[in-house]
Design an enzyme around this catalytic site. Structure first.
Site, PDB file in Angstrom:
ATOM      1  N   PHE A 191       0.806  -1.229   0.000  1.00 33.60           N
ATOM      2  CA  PHE A 191       0.000   0.000   0.000  1.00 33.60           C
ATOM      3  C   PHE A 191       0.837   1.275   0.000  1.00 33.60           C
ATOM      4  O   PHE A 191       0.286   2.379  -0.028  1.00 33.60           O
ATOM      5  CB  PHE A 191      -0.946   0.018   1.211  1.00 33.60           C
ATOM      6  CG  PHE A 191      -0.246  -0.087   2.541  1.00 33.60           C
ATOM      7  CD1 PHE A 191       0.320   1.026   3.145  1.00 33.60           C
ATOM      8  CD2 PHE A 191      -0.163  -1.309   3.200  1.00 33.60           C
ATOM      9  CE1 PHE A 191       0.966   0.942   4.371  1.00 33.60           C
ATOM     10  CE2 PHE A 191       0.482  -1.410   4.439  1.00 33.60           C
ATOM     11  CZ  PHE A 191       1.044  -0.280   5.013  1.00 33.60           C
ATOM     12  N   ASN A 251      -8.568   7.351   6.231  1.00 33.58           N
ATOM     13  CA  ASN A 251      -9.115   7.113   7.575  1.00 33.58           C
ATOM     14  C   ASN A 251      -8.962   8.311   8.511  1.00 33.58           C
ATOM     15  O   ASN A 251      -8.987   8.167   9.721  1.00 33.58           O
ATOM     16  CB  ASN A 251      -8.528   5.838   8.177  1.00 33.58           C
ATOM     17  CG  ASN A 251      -7.030   5.897   8.370  1.00 33.58           C
ATOM     18  OD1 ASN A 251      -6.402   6.935   8.160  1.00 33.58           O
ATOM     19  ND2 ASN A 251      -6.446   4.790   8.782  1.00 33.58           N
ATOM     20  N   HIS A 260      -3.760  10.097  11.602  1.00 32.53           N
ATOM     21  CA  HIS A 260      -2.584   9.262  11.871  1.00 32.53           C
ATOM     22  C   HIS A 260      -2.176   9.541  13.302  1.00 32.53           C
ATOM     23  O   HIS A 260      -2.294  10.671  13.777  1.00 32.53           O
ATOM     24  CB  HIS A 260      -1.430   9.643  10.931  1.00 32.53           C
ATOM     25  CG  HIS A 260      -0.097   9.120  11.372  1.00 32.53           C
ATOM     26  ND1 HIS A 260       0.382   7.895  10.973  1.00 32.53           N
ATOM     27  CD2 HIS A 260       0.837   9.636  12.213  1.00 32.53           C
ATOM     28  CE1 HIS A 260       1.566   7.688  11.548  1.00 32.53           C
ATOM     29  NE2 HIS A 260       1.861   8.737  12.295  1.00 32.53           N
TER      30      HIS A 260
END
Length: 138
Positions: free
Chosen positions: A57, A112, A115
């Site tokens: 990724f 998302n 971090h």
């Protein structure tokens, strides 16, 4: 006092969620001691996420993290590394507990929203990546 790095990622900045996320930290009693808005270059994103260079990724992650502005912050408080990770929730929003940033705000596993450093050593390295000693003085 323990410190950690948190980043509000490009997807959350684009969706005007900075205030929402900052409020969650403040409501949890976490002190924000430094904060800035910036856009990472592809090379900077690659350097920051170099630990993931061999992961499948990596390319998508660094493309995404250099796609728009982000907000790195230094959070401070007792046990703040763990507290931050609890407030963020699991990396995959589908697995994140209800009421966490990722469960409530994340788009998917990559986008998302936030971090957070995972340990004191990485927190120190990540803070130094984004903030100079001059910015931390005082």
């Amino acid at each position: 006092m323990e410190k950690t790095l948190s980043i509000i990622k490009p997807d959350a900045v684009e969706r005007n969620l900075i205030g929402n996320i900052v409020k969650r930290f403040e409501d949890a009693g976490i002190k924000i001691v430094a904060m800035k808005l910036l856009k990472l270059s592809k090379a900077q994103a690659e350097a920051f996420y170099a630990v993931h260079k061999e992961r499948p990724f990596y390319g998508e992650l660094t493309d995404y993290m250099s796609s728009g502005p982000c907000v790195p912050m230094i959070l401070e408080g007792e046990g703040v590394i763990l507290k931050n990770r609890e407030i963020m929730g699991a990396t995959d929003p589908k697995e994140a507990a209800a009421g966490t940033i990722r469960a409530d705000l994340a788009i998917d596993k990559e986008k998302n929203s936030v971090h957070g450093s995972d340990a004191p050593e990485t927190a120190a390295q990540e803070i130094a990546f984004f903030f100079t000693e001059y910015e931390l003085a005082g």
